[in-house]
Design a protein around this motif. Sequence first.
Motif, PDB file in Angstrom:
ATOM      1  N   SER A  36       0.630  -1.345   0.082  1.00  0.00           N
ATOM      2  CA  SER A  36       0.106   0.274  -0.110  1.00  0.00           C
ATOM      3  C   SER A  36       0.940   1.457  -0.006  1.00  0.00           C
ATOM      4  N   GLY A  37       2.157   1.261   0.201  1.00  0.00           N
ATOM      5  CA  GLY A  37       2.905   2.339   0.513  1.00  0.00           C
ATOM      6  C   GLY A  37       2.622   2.787   1.964  1.00  0.00           C
ATOM      7  N   ALA A  38       3.205   3.872   2.400  1.00  0.00           N
ATOM      8  CA  ALA A  38       2.740   4.361   3.728  1.00  0.00           C
ATOM      9  C   ALA A  38       1.579   5.074   3.486  1.00  0.00           C
ATOM     10  N   PHE A  39       1.393   5.647   2.428  1.00  0.00           N
ATOM     11  CA  PHE A  39       0.022   6.417   2.205  1.00  0.00           C
ATOM     12  C   PHE A  39      -1.097   5.512   2.640  1.00  0.00           C
ATOM     13  N   PHE A  41      -1.859   5.435   6.235  1.00  0.00           N
ATOM     14  CA  PHE A  41      -2.695   6.317   6.548  1.00  0.00           C
ATOM     15  C   PHE A  41      -3.907   5.944   6.856  1.00  0.00           C
ATOM     16  N   TRP A  55       3.801  15.583   5.834  1.00  0.00           N
ATOM     17  CA  TRP A  55       3.312  14.024   6.180  1.00  0.00           C
ATOM     18  C   TRP A  55       2.263  13.877   7.288  1.00  0.00           C
ATOM     19  N   ASN A 106       9.776  11.397  11.486  1.00  0.00           N
ATOM     20  CA  ASN A 106      10.810  12.239  10.497  1.00  0.00           C
ATOM     21  C   ASN A 106      10.008  12.787   9.455  1.00  0.00           C
ATOM     22  N   THR A 109       9.911  14.157   6.169  1.00  0.00           N
ATOM     23  CA  THR A 109      10.653  14.246   4.924  1.00  0.00           C
ATOM     24  C   THR A 109      10.787  15.609   4.306  1.00  0.00           C
ATOM     25  N   ASP A 166       4.934   6.734  12.048  1.00  0.00           N
ATOM     26  CA  ASP A 166       5.108   6.854  10.592  1.00  0.00           C
ATOM     27  C   ASP A 166       6.450   6.865  10.552  1.00  0.00           C
ATOM     28  N   SER A 169       8.489   6.394   8.034  1.00  0.00           N
ATOM     29  CA  SER A 169       8.949   5.932   6.603  1.00  0.00           C
ATOM     30  C   SER A 169      10.417   6.477   6.389  1.00  0.00           C
ATOM     31  N   SER A 170      10.662   7.689   6.851  1.00  0.00           N
ATOM     32  CA  SER A 170      11.961   8.148   6.563  1.00  0.00           C
ATOM     33  C   SER A 170      13.015   8.316   7.435  1.00  0.00           C
ATOM     34  N   LYS A 206      13.224   4.536   1.481  1.00  0.00           N
ATOM     35  CA  LYS A 206      14.248   5.633   1.685  1.00  0.00           C
ATOM     36  C   LYS A 206      15.139   4.680   2.407  1.00  0.00           C
TER      37      LYS A 206
HETATM   38  N1  PMP Z   1       5.156   9.271   5.070  1.00  0.00           N
HETATM   39  C1  PMP Z   1       6.427   9.792   5.127  1.00  0.00           C
HETATM   40  C2  PMP Z   1       7.051  10.365   6.400  1.00  0.00           C
HETATM   41  C3  PMP Z   1       6.998   9.885   3.747  1.00  0.00           C
HETATM   42  O1  PMP Z   1       8.008  10.649   3.506  1.00  0.00           O
HETATM   43  C4  PMP Z   1       6.261   9.685   2.707  1.00  0.00           C
HETATM   44  C5  PMP Z   1       6.652   9.453   1.375  1.00  0.00           C
HETATM   45  N2  PMP Z   1       7.769  10.341   1.079  1.00  0.00           N
HETATM   46  C6  PMP Z   1       5.146   8.798   3.081  1.00  0.00           C
HETATM   47  C7  PMP Z   1       4.535   8.826   4.105  1.00  0.00           C
HETATM   48  C8  PMP Z   1       4.240   8.198   1.831  1.00  0.00           C
HETATM   49  O2  PMP Z   1       4.869   7.121   1.539  1.00  0.00           O
HETATM   50  P1  PMP Z   1       4.520   6.433   0.184  1.00  0.00           P
HETATM   51  O3  PMP Z   1       4.564   7.415  -1.094  1.00  0.00           O
HETATM   52  O4  PMP Z   1       5.284   5.127   0.425  1.00  0.00           O
HETATM   53  O5  PMP Z   1       3.160   5.999   0.174  1.00  0.00           O
END
Ligand code: PMP
Length: 360
Positions: free
Chosen positions: A74-77, A80, A102, A150, A152, A172, A174-175, A196
Motif C-alpha cells: 500500500s505504501g505508507a500512504f 494512513f 506528512w 521524521n 521528510t 510513521d 517511513s523516512s 528511503k
Molecule cells: N510518510 C512519510 C514520512 C513520507 O516521507 C512518505 C513519502 N515520501 C509517505 C509517508 C508516503 O509514502 P508512500 O509514497 O510510500 O505511500
Amino acid sequence: MSRVYNFSAGPSTLPESVLLRAQAELLDWRGTGMSVMEMSHRSKEYVSIAEKTEADLRELLAVPANYKVLFVQSGAFGQFAGVPMNLLRGKTSAVYANTGIWSGKAIAEAKLYAEVKIATSSKDNGFTTIAPRAEWVVDAEAAYLHYTSNETINGLEFQDIPDDGGLPLVCDMSSDILSRPIDVSRFGLIYAGAQKNMGPSGIAVVIVREDLIGQTVKGTPSVFDYKQQADNGSMLNTPATYNWYLLGLTLEWVKEQGGLAAMEVHNKAKAEKLYAAIDASPFYSNPVDPAYRSRMNVPFRLAKPELEKTFSTEAKAAGLVTLDGHRSVGGMRASIYNAMPQAGVDALIAFMAEFERKYA
Ligand code: PMP
C-alpha cells in the motif's frame, strides 16, 4: 559506468553492493535457473527469501516476539488509512501530532474514519520545532496516539520517542526507520514505506503488537486487515515479490555495516557536518530548531533564492543530483539516508562552499 551522488528523498540511493548483487542474481537465483521476479511466491525458494527478510528485520530492530511484521503493497500512504481501519477497535477518535506535511496527510486520511484530535501542532511555527511533550493534549479515551518520527519534507525529526500517554503509540517511520536503534516495545504500531532506508518503493512494512489486531472497522478491505495479512504471512494475495527480495538485500547490507548502532554513528556524522557547513555560512540557512533537525533530510535555502536553479544545474554537472526541495516548499533539500556515503556529503559540502565563493 558512472554513478552520481543522488540526494533524492525517495525513491533514493541504494547501496551499490545491493544493486550489484541483484544484478549478479538477476537471471539465475542460486541455481534455480530463474529470476526472483519469475518465482512463485509459494515456492520454497521464495518463501525462504521472505522468511529471511523478516528474520533480518526482526533482528536489526530487535522486534519483540509479540509483534507481527507485515510486508504490504500500500505504501505508507495506504497505511494512513490502514492504521485507523485496524486500530480504532470500536473507538471513535484518535490523537495525532501535527509536525509537518506528512503528518498532515496522515491526519486528513484518518479523518475518513475517525474524529481526529490534535495533540500538538507545529503549523504556527512553520513546522520548525515541536512543542515539549508536557504541553501536548492527549485524550486518554482515544484509540491511539500517532506521530511522524521524521518529516521528510520539512526536515523535522523527533530525537526521542514521545510518551504514549497510556495509548498505543503509532509511528510513521517511513523516512528514518533503520537509521538508528529504537525500542520497538514502546510502540503499538510502526509503519514505513521502503523507498528511503529499506529498498525500492512498492513495498511497506507494518510492525504491530498482536493484541491490537483483528478488530477492523466495517468495510475494511481484506488486504488492509493486519490480522488476515499476519495469518497469511503477508501473502493473502501476491506480494511485491521482487521488492521484498531487494528489501532483504538492503537489510543484509545494514547488518554487514554493523547494524543500527553503526548506522546511527554514520548518519550523525553526515548530518552534523552538513548542518555545521550551513550554519557557518551567511549564504545558506536551515530554519529548523537544532533540537529537532533531521539527520535524514536536510532542507536549506540560499540567501539569493533566484540562484536555486543555477545551484541545482551546477550541482548536477558536478555529479550531485536531486537537490531540489519538495515542490510544495521550494528551496533545496539533501536527503542523506543510510546508503549515502560520507564521501557524498563531503562532495556536497565542497560544492556548496565553491558555489558560495562564486555567487555570494
Ligand atoms: N510518510 C512519510 C514520512 C513520507 O516521507 C512518505 C513519502 N515520501 C509517505 C509517508 C508516503 O509514502 P508512500 O509514497 O510510500 O505511500
